[in-house]
Design an enzyme around this catalytic site. Structure first.
Site, PDB file in Angstrom:
ATOM      1  N   ARG A   1     -10.241 -12.599  -4.363  1.00  0.00           N
ATOM      2  CA  ARG A   1      -9.436 -12.092  -3.254  1.00  0.00           C
ATOM      3  C   ARG A   1      -9.567 -12.865  -1.953  1.00  0.00           C
ATOM      4  NH1 ARG A   1      -6.239  -8.839  -2.226  1.00  0.00           N
ATOM      5  NH2 ARG A   1      -7.325  -7.221  -1.080  1.00  0.00           N
TER       6      ARG A   1
ATOM      7  N   ASP B   1      -8.364   0.566  -4.414  1.00  0.00           N
ATOM      8  CA  ASP B   1      -9.451  -0.110  -3.693  1.00  0.00           C
ATOM      9  C   ASP B   1     -10.581   0.891  -3.437  1.00  0.00           C
ATOM     10  OD1 ASP B   1     -11.038  -1.598  -1.970  1.00  0.00           O
ATOM     11  OD2 ASP B   1      -9.358  -2.305  -0.736  1.00  0.00           O
TER      12      ASP B   1
ATOM     13  N   GLU C   1     -10.487  -2.538  -7.127  1.00  0.00           N
ATOM     14  CA  GLU C   1     -10.971  -3.528  -6.147  1.00  0.00           C
ATOM     15  C   GLU C   1     -12.273  -3.098  -5.484  1.00  0.00           C
ATOM     16  OE1 GLU C   1      -7.907  -4.360  -3.324  1.00  0.00           O
ATOM     17  OE2 GLU C   1      -9.308  -5.115  -1.822  1.00  0.00           O
TER      18      GLU C   1
ATOM     19  N   ARG D   1      -0.612  -0.371  -4.357  1.00  0.00           N
ATOM     20  CA  ARG D   1      -1.982   0.126  -4.273  1.00  0.00           C
ATOM     21  C   ARG D   1      -1.935   1.581  -3.833  1.00  0.00           C
ATOM     22  NH1 ARG D   1      -6.509  -1.379   0.280  1.00  0.00           N
ATOM     23  NH2 ARG D   1      -5.559   0.411   1.293  1.00  0.00           N
TER      24      ARG D   1
ATOM     25  N   GLU E   1      -1.358  -9.724  -1.744  1.00  0.00           N
ATOM     26  CA  GLU E   1      -1.272  -8.453  -1.010  1.00  0.00           C
ATOM     27  C   GLU E   1      -0.324  -8.619   0.170  1.00  0.00           C
ATOM     28  OE1 GLU E   1      -4.919  -7.197   0.868  1.00  0.00           O
ATOM     29  OE2 GLU E   1      -4.257  -5.116   0.987  1.00  0.00           O
TER      30      GLU E   1
ATOM     31  N   TRP F   1     -18.436   0.980   4.884  1.00  0.00           N
ATOM     32  CA  TRP F   1     -17.086   1.462   5.158  1.00  0.00           C
ATOM     33  C   TRP F   1     -16.076   0.846   4.235  1.00  0.00           C
ATOM     34  CZ3 TRP F   1     -12.489  -0.863   6.791  1.00  0.00           C
ATOM     35  CH2 TRP F   1     -11.413   0.072   6.956  1.00  0.00           C
TER      36      TRP F   1
ATOM     37  N   HIS G   1       0.827  -1.209   0.000  1.00  0.00           N
ATOM     38  CA  HIS G   1       0.000   0.000   0.000  1.00  0.00           C
ATOM     39  C   HIS G   1       0.864   1.263   0.000  1.00  0.00           C
ATOM     40  CE1 HIS G   1      -3.451  -2.220   2.345  1.00  0.00           C
ATOM     41  NE2 HIS G   1      -3.059  -2.875   1.276  1.00  0.00           N
TER      42      HIS G   1
ATOM     43  N   GLU H   1     -12.529 -10.202  -0.699  1.00  0.00           N
ATOM     44  CA  GLU H   1     -11.868 -10.304   0.609  1.00  0.00           C
ATOM     45  C   GLU H   1     -12.865 -10.621   1.724  1.00  0.00           C
ATOM     46  OE1 GLU H   1     -10.035  -6.380   0.669  1.00  0.00           O
ATOM     47  OE2 GLU H   1     -11.443  -5.722   2.203  1.00  0.00           O
TER      48      GLU H   1
ATOM     49  N   TYR I   1     -11.468   5.977   3.595  1.00  0.00           N
ATOM     50  CA  TYR I   1     -10.856   4.649   3.630  1.00  0.00           C
ATOM     51  C   TYR I   1      -9.453   4.689   3.001  1.00  0.00           C
ATOM     52  CZ  TYR I   1      -9.219   0.201   2.357  1.00  0.00           C
ATOM     53  OH  TYR I   1      -8.364  -0.859   2.231  1.00  0.00           O
TER      54      TYR I   1
ATOM     55  N   HIS J   1     -13.350   0.022  -1.945  1.00  0.00           N
ATOM     56  CA  HIS J   1     -13.867  -0.434  -0.650  1.00  0.00           C
ATOM     57  C   HIS J   1     -15.390  -0.406  -0.549  1.00  0.00           C
ATOM     58  CE1 HIS J   1     -12.979  -1.466   3.637  1.00  0.00           C
ATOM     59  NE2 HIS J   1     -11.948  -2.013   3.023  1.00  0.00           N
TER      60      HIS J   1
HETATM   61  C1  GCO Z   1      -7.480  -4.573   1.712  1.00  0.00           C
HETATM   62  C2  GCO Z   1      -8.640  -4.375   2.594  1.00  0.00           C
HETATM   63  C3  GCO Z   1      -8.331  -3.993   4.011  1.00  0.00           C
HETATM   64  C4  GCO Z   1      -9.606  -4.125   4.824  1.00  0.00           C
HETATM   65  C5  GCO Z   1      -9.318  -4.693   6.162  1.00  0.00           C
HETATM   66  C6  GCO Z   1     -10.571  -4.949   6.948  1.00  0.00           C
HETATM   67  O1  GCO Z   1      -7.674  -4.512   0.515  1.00  0.00           O
HETATM   68  O2  GCO Z   1      -6.404  -4.843   2.242  1.00  0.00           O
HETATM   69  O3  GCO Z   1      -9.642  -3.643   2.001  1.00  0.00           O
HETATM   70  O4  GCO Z   1      -7.717  -2.742   4.101  1.00  0.00           O
HETATM   71  O5  GCO Z   1     -10.237  -2.907   4.972  1.00  0.00           O
HETATM   72  O6  GCO Z   1      -8.623  -5.883   5.989  1.00  0.00           O
HETATM   73  O7  GCO Z   1     -10.295  -5.681   8.086  1.00  0.00           O
HETATM   74 MG    MG Z   2      -9.632  -4.348  -0.037  1.00  0.00          MG
END
Ligand code: GCO
Ligand code: MG
Length: 404
Positions: free
Chosen positions: A285, A212, A238, A149, A341, A404, A124, A264, A161, A214
């Site tokens: 993911r 991302d 993402e 990212r 990741e 979120w 990141h 995820e 976020y 999110h």
């Molecule tokens: C990512 C995720 C994380 C999540 C987190 C939630 O792509 O790594 O979006 O940042 O927000 O893992 O617990």
């Molecule tokens: Mg994510």
């Protein structure tokens, strides 16, 4: 004589952030570790393991990984869901760890052996303003990363976020209740294409760039974003829409060639199958800590391979170094693996979980220690007891709750 599981204990520790670790011991003196960390719901996963799973494991043959998986999945009746599947994941990982230690082999050798020499990773880079974001990306490149990212702030909002003042990003905050962040999708959509296009211009054509969203956009907004980011040539975009409405991805797909990643928060193959078979995504993911461990992830990735969807496991700091190592074993031995990741860990987490996996020049390797290659320094872990911590929640500018 076959070995037997003689103890199943849960270790809760907080070296920088909370982790739920399952420790299995066998009559032959072997120890296996698994991860059941569910960010912000750690005690529920720990209780599920301690109260409902541990008693069932005593006396079982640790070699019977698949049978134990089926027993816990089918035997729960209330199957699937994040807590149940995290608990099953932890048992599965601990059993693969034991099988590797029994054989004297790293787990990737038991999964068919390496199909690549090293596992591509991304990390990141985040900063509120563009100049600092470019600096953060340059710093990640200097660390060797070939894929980054990028997340930035949004003018008019105070927190969003993926971004923290000061560089590092750890979304969960210690405290008894979550903090509230603000969100305005229109402001985000006005800003983010310029940011990512400027990032591409700065880094040149080679660096793989990811972003991302999110879970925050409507299908139409996501389609528009994907199209407007085409000049930035993203590696992926993402979680553009909340994962419950999977039809949304069809609409997004029809309007953009930007590659899409999702999953995820998925915890079983049933969450993945329509997106994979419908060819609505490019990367899946799911994480070994949340989607049933190595055993179930292999099924999901095998299905994905039929449709040229690549594996790209979630690897935030909120899955422990135990399951992170397991994920790298899977990456090394899975042909349709795409990228892992690697958000990185607090220095203390590296000490509490000494590991054979390593990072060099943008790539990961699981190491050749028998089993998963991750141990737990329990004396050190005990010095960092669990502390309540929660992911933020988000409200729109009118005060209403959003994703979120
Ligand atoms: C990512 C995720 C994380 C999540 C987190 C939630 O792509 O790594 O979006 O940042 O927000 O893992 O617990
Ligand atoms: Mg994510």
């Amino acid at each position: 004589m076959t070995d037997r599981i003689i103890a199943a204990d849960v270790i809760l520790t907080s070296p920088g952030r909370n982790y739920v670790t399952l420790k299995l011991r066998t009559a032959d003196g072997l120890t296996g570790y698994g991860d059941a960390t569910v960010n912000g719901r750690e005690l529920a996963a720990a209780s599920y393991l301690r109260d409902h799973v541990a008693p069932l494991l005593i006396g079982l043959d640790p070699a019977r990984i698949e049978d134990t998986w089926q027993y816990l999945y089918r035997g729960a009746y209330w199957r699937r869901g994040p807590i149940t599947m995290a608990a099953i994941s932890a048992v599965d990982l601990a059993l693969w760890d034991i099988k590797g230690k029994t054989a004297g082999l790293p787990v990737y050798q038991l999964l068919g052996g390496a199909v690549r020499d090293r596992v591509l990773s991304y990390t990141h880079a985040s900063a509120w303003e563009l100049p600092e974001l470019l600096d953060a990306i340059d710093a990640r490149r200097a660390d060797g990363f070939k894929a980054v990212r990028a997340q930035s702030g949004v003018p008019g909002l105070e927190t969003v976020y993926g971004v923290h003042a000061g560089g590092g990003y750890e979304p969960a905050k210690r405290g008894a209740v979550p903090v509230t962040e603000s969100w305005d999708t229109d402001a985000y959509l006005r800003h983010v294409p310029d940011v990512l296009n400027a990032v591409r211009e700065h880094v040149g054509p080679e660096l793989a760039l990811l972003h991302d969203a999110h879970h925050r956009l409507t299908p139409q907004q996501a389609a528009r974003l994907g199209r407007s980011l085409e000049p930035a040539n993203l590696f992926w975009l993402e979680d553009v829409t909340p994962a419950e409405n999977q039809e949304a991805l069809r609409l997004v797909r029809q309007h953009t060639t930007t590659p899409l990643a999702i999953g995820e928060v998925f915890n079983s193959i049933y969450d993945c199958k329509d997106l994979i078979t419908g060819q609505l995504i490019d990367y899946i993911r799911v994480a070994v800590a949340h989607a049933g461990g190595i055993s179930h992830l292999r099924n999901i990735f095998a299905l994905a391979d039929l449709y040229q969807v690549k594996a790209a496991p979630h690897g935030p700091s909120d899955v422990s170094p135990v399951s992170f190592g397991a994920s790298v074993h899977v990456g090394l031995s899975t042909i349709n693996f795409g990228i892992q990741e690697y958000m990185g860990y607090d220095a203390l987490a590296h000490e509490v979980f000494p590991h054979s996996w390593s990072f060099a020049d943008g790539y990961l390797h699981p190491g050749d220690a028998p089993g998963l290659g991750v141990e737990v320094d329990e004396a050190l872990a005990a010095k960092f007891p669990y502390e309540p911590a929660y992911l933020p929640v988000a409200r729109r500018l009118d005060g209403s709750m959003t994703d979120w």
